[in-house]
Scaffold this active site. Structure first.
Site, PDB file in Angstrom:
ATOM      1  N   GLU A 179       0.836  -1.218   0.000  1.00 60.25           N
ATOM      2  CA  GLU A 179       0.000   0.000   0.000  1.00 60.25           C
ATOM      3  C   GLU A 179       0.867   1.262   0.000  1.00 60.25           C
ATOM      4  O   GLU A 179       0.811   2.077   0.929  1.00 60.25           O
ATOM      5  CB  GLU A 179      -0.953  -0.016   1.197  1.00 60.25           C
ATOM      6  CG  GLU A 179      -1.973  -1.148   1.110  1.00 60.25           C
ATOM      7  CD  GLU A 179      -3.105  -1.057   2.139  1.00 60.25           C
ATOM      8  OE1 GLU A 179      -2.908  -0.425   3.177  1.00 60.25           O
ATOM      9  OE2 GLU A 179      -4.180  -1.627   1.881  1.00 60.25           O
ATOM     10  N   GLU A 372      -5.410  -8.341  -1.136  1.00 59.35           N
ATOM     11  CA  GLU A 372      -6.126  -8.160   0.133  1.00 59.35           C
ATOM     12  C   GLU A 372      -7.587  -7.839  -0.163  1.00 59.35           C
ATOM     13  O   GLU A 372      -7.883  -7.026  -1.042  1.00 59.35           O
ATOM     14  CB  GLU A 372      -5.569  -6.991   0.958  1.00 59.35           C
ATOM     15  CG  GLU A 372      -4.219  -7.234   1.563  1.00 59.35           C
ATOM     16  CD  GLU A 372      -3.763  -6.103   2.469  1.00 59.35           C
ATOM     17  OE1 GLU A 372      -4.609  -5.430   3.085  1.00 59.35           O
ATOM     18  OE2 GLU A 372      -2.541  -5.902   2.544  1.00 59.35           O
TER      19      GLU A 372
HETATM   20  C1  BG6 Z   1      -4.353  -2.902   4.769  1.00 61.54           C
HETATM   21  C2  BG6 Z   1      -3.033  -3.390   5.226  1.00 61.54           C
HETATM   22  O1  BG6 Z   1      -4.368  -1.531   4.946  1.00 61.54           O
HETATM   23  O2  BG6 Z   1      -5.519  -3.320   5.399  1.00 61.54           O
HETATM   24  C3  BG6 Z   1      -3.061  -4.506   6.247  1.00 61.54           C
HETATM   25  O3  BG6 Z   1      -2.167  -3.705   4.169  1.00 61.54           O
HETATM   26  C4  BG6 Z   1      -4.251  -4.330   7.158  1.00 61.54           C
HETATM   27  O4  BG6 Z   1      -1.830  -4.541   6.916  1.00 61.54           O
HETATM   28  C5  BG6 Z   1      -5.514  -4.387   6.323  1.00 61.54           C
HETATM   29  O5  BG6 Z   1      -4.287  -5.200   8.235  1.00 61.54           O
HETATM   30  C6  BG6 Z   1      -6.794  -4.322   7.129  1.00 61.54           C
HETATM   31  O6  BG6 Z   1      -6.760  -3.217   7.967  1.00 61.54           O
HETATM   32  P1  BG6 Z   1      -7.055  -3.337   9.517  1.00 61.54           P
HETATM   33  O7  BG6 Z   1      -6.753  -2.020  10.060  1.00 61.54           O
HETATM   34  O8  BG6 Z   1      -8.465  -3.727   9.638  1.00 61.54           O
HETATM   35  O9  BG6 Z   1      -6.118  -4.390  10.040  1.00 61.54           O
END
Ligand code: BG6
Length: 473
Positions: A179, A372
């Site tokens: 990111e 993701e």
């Molecule tokens: C992304 C990141 O921003 O979202 C992860 O690459 C992160 O590291 C994921 O865990 C989900 O966000 P969060 O804050 O719910 O863990």
């Protein structure tokens, strides 16, 4: 059938959110090891509260996380049971170079990832590796000023080159910075930046961004030279911005918001600073210092694929009366009246996933990799040891369906690694109760629990999806 043969179904985790063992095996301190839960976290994430040592009386979830460092064999066996074809992990920079500027790498750290990759390959699970997922060795922050400093470029190049040489026979998919656009929103998390009063933050952030972009191009160059069969990508926190109305002012505003993020990928994938960025720098008195040869490097060493995360879409308005904000992966957004939100206020927008995938493919014409996606939710473990996470299945089902539509639209997608296939620490809040997994981990926000792993209802659902290559969702 929408999903091509060999589609890489799997999951994604990051070192600091899963491994724990934060000082074991010779590892040095990294930026994420300085993020406590509680009130101070946000200011530290923003770079407004300098912190170079863990503080007395604070709780640091990354220090123990879910102990993946010691339990990865058990966890990988469960991923294999679900039929994973890929697991996205990150390497902790400070396990390999504890201070970031060490002359030689730390053998114990290198060996840990060798063993991890071997374990994955034993089950034919492809490792997909992020070189920097929100971590910088603290020594580089304290004594170099982190990515503000041009010296980070060659230190990162050494780190990346060490990885390519060591793992060239085991890893075929790499990503440079997780990111990368997060640098603009959470500068300490994205780039280890710490500000002093009176600093011109925008200037500092864009100079640091330039250093990361050059470092990324050098990593692409080294990867192609050392491991010609491998693919190396960038990674964008994606999710398009909708104009709140069809007023051209709103439309323009939405476009500018998206360009803040596209800027990074335009450089990494198209190989040059776009005109709109140059204008933005001029209008905001930002001067990005470049060295001779930088532009050529950026031009000649572009990425092979576009990795991206997608959780939510965003909306924007230029009307001061429309100001009902909701959160969404730290990107500010107006509430979208057509969409529901997660318990953390993240907009749920499966069709936005298809739109985003199409938009990225139209723009870059390179394969995409969804690295993701998922729903952070509070799960209840019943007395009988079950977790009925139908809401998660619902979220994932709709997103997988839209991804399949995007493939039918002609978008080339290499794979889908959903976020946190096993519960891990939340990056934004440091909580454990914000869970994404198919596997429940017995640990609470304060760090209590047995760490026992329990399959949730979504475990069997995802297993079936993979088994049928997305035919049965
Ligand atoms: C992304 C990141 O921003 O979202 C992860 O690459 C992160 O590291 C994921 O865990 C989900 O966000 P969060 O804050 O719910 O863990």
């Amino acid at each position: 059938m929408a999903f091509p043969k060999g589609f890489l179904w799997g999951g994604a985790i990051a070192a600091n959110q899963a491994e724990g063992a934060y000082l074991e095996g010779g590892k040095g301190l990294t930026t994420v090891d300085l993020l406590p839960t509680g009130k101070k976290r946000w200011d530290i994430c923003l770079g407004d509260l300098p912190s170079f040592q863990p503080l007395e009386g604070e709780f640091y979830p990354s220090h123990t996380a879910i102990d993946f460092y010691h339990r990865y064999k058990e966890d990988i066996a469960l991923f294999a049971e679900m039929g994973f074809k890929a697991l996205r992990v990150s390497i902790s920079w400070a396990r390999i170079f504890p201070n970031g500027d060490d002359k030689l790498p730390n053998e114990a750290g290198l060996k840990f990832y060798d063993d991890l990759f071997d374990e994955l390959l034993k089950y034919n699970i492809e490792p997909v590796v992020t070189i920097a997922h929100f971590d910088v060795p603290v020594n580089l922050v304290e004594n170099y000023g982190s990515w503000k400093n041009r010296k980070l470029v060659s230190l990162f190049e050494t780190y990346a080159t060490t990885l390519f040489k060591r793992y060239k026979d085991k890893v075929k998919y790499w990503m440079t910075f997780n990111e990368i656009n997060m640098l603009l929103h959470l500068p300490f998390v994205g780039a280890g930046l710490v500000f002093k009063e009176g600093d011109n933050k925008e200037q500092i952030k864009y100079q640091a961004a330039h250093h990361q972009l050059v470092a990324s191009a050098l990593a692409v160059k080294a990867c192609h030279e050392i491991s010609p069969g491998a693919m190396i990508g960038c990674m964008l926190a994606a999710g398009m911005t909708y104009p709140y109305t069809c007023n051209p002012e709103d439309v323009w505003d939405a476009m500018e918001k998206d360009r803040e993020s596209f800027f990074f990928i335009d450089v990494q994938s198209r190989g040059a600073y776009p005109g709109y960025a140059k204008r933005f720098f001029k209008d905001h008195n930002i001067t990005v210092e470049m060295e001779d040869g930088d532009e050529e490097l950026l031009k000649n060493h572009t990425v092979d694929y576009i990795g991206f995360s997608y959780y939510a879409s965003r909306a924007t308005s230029t009307d001061p009366e429309v100001n009902n904000m909701t959160s969404g992966n730290v990107f500010g957004s107006i509430e979208n009246p057509y969409l529901e939100k997660s318990e953390w206020g993240w907009t749920i927008d499966p069709r936005g996933f298809r739109i985003t995938a199409n938009q990225l493919y139209d723009r870059y014409q390179k394969p995409l990799f969804v690295v993701e996606n998922g729903l952070g939710a509070i799960d209840e473990l019943t007395a009988g040891g079950e977790v009925h996470d139908d809401y998660r299945i619902e979220y994932l089902k709709k997103h997988v369906a839209e991804m399949s539509e995007a493939i039918e639209d002609g978008v080339e997608i290499l794979g889908y690694t959903s976020w946190g296939p096993i519960d891990i620490v939340s990056a934004s809040t440091g909580e454990m109760k914000k869970r994404y997994g198919y596997i429940y981990v017995d640990k609470d926000n304060e760090g209590n629990g047995t760490l026992q792993r329990t399959k949730k209802k979504s475990f069997d659902w995802y297993k079936k999806v993979i088994e049928t290559n997305g035919e049965s969702i």
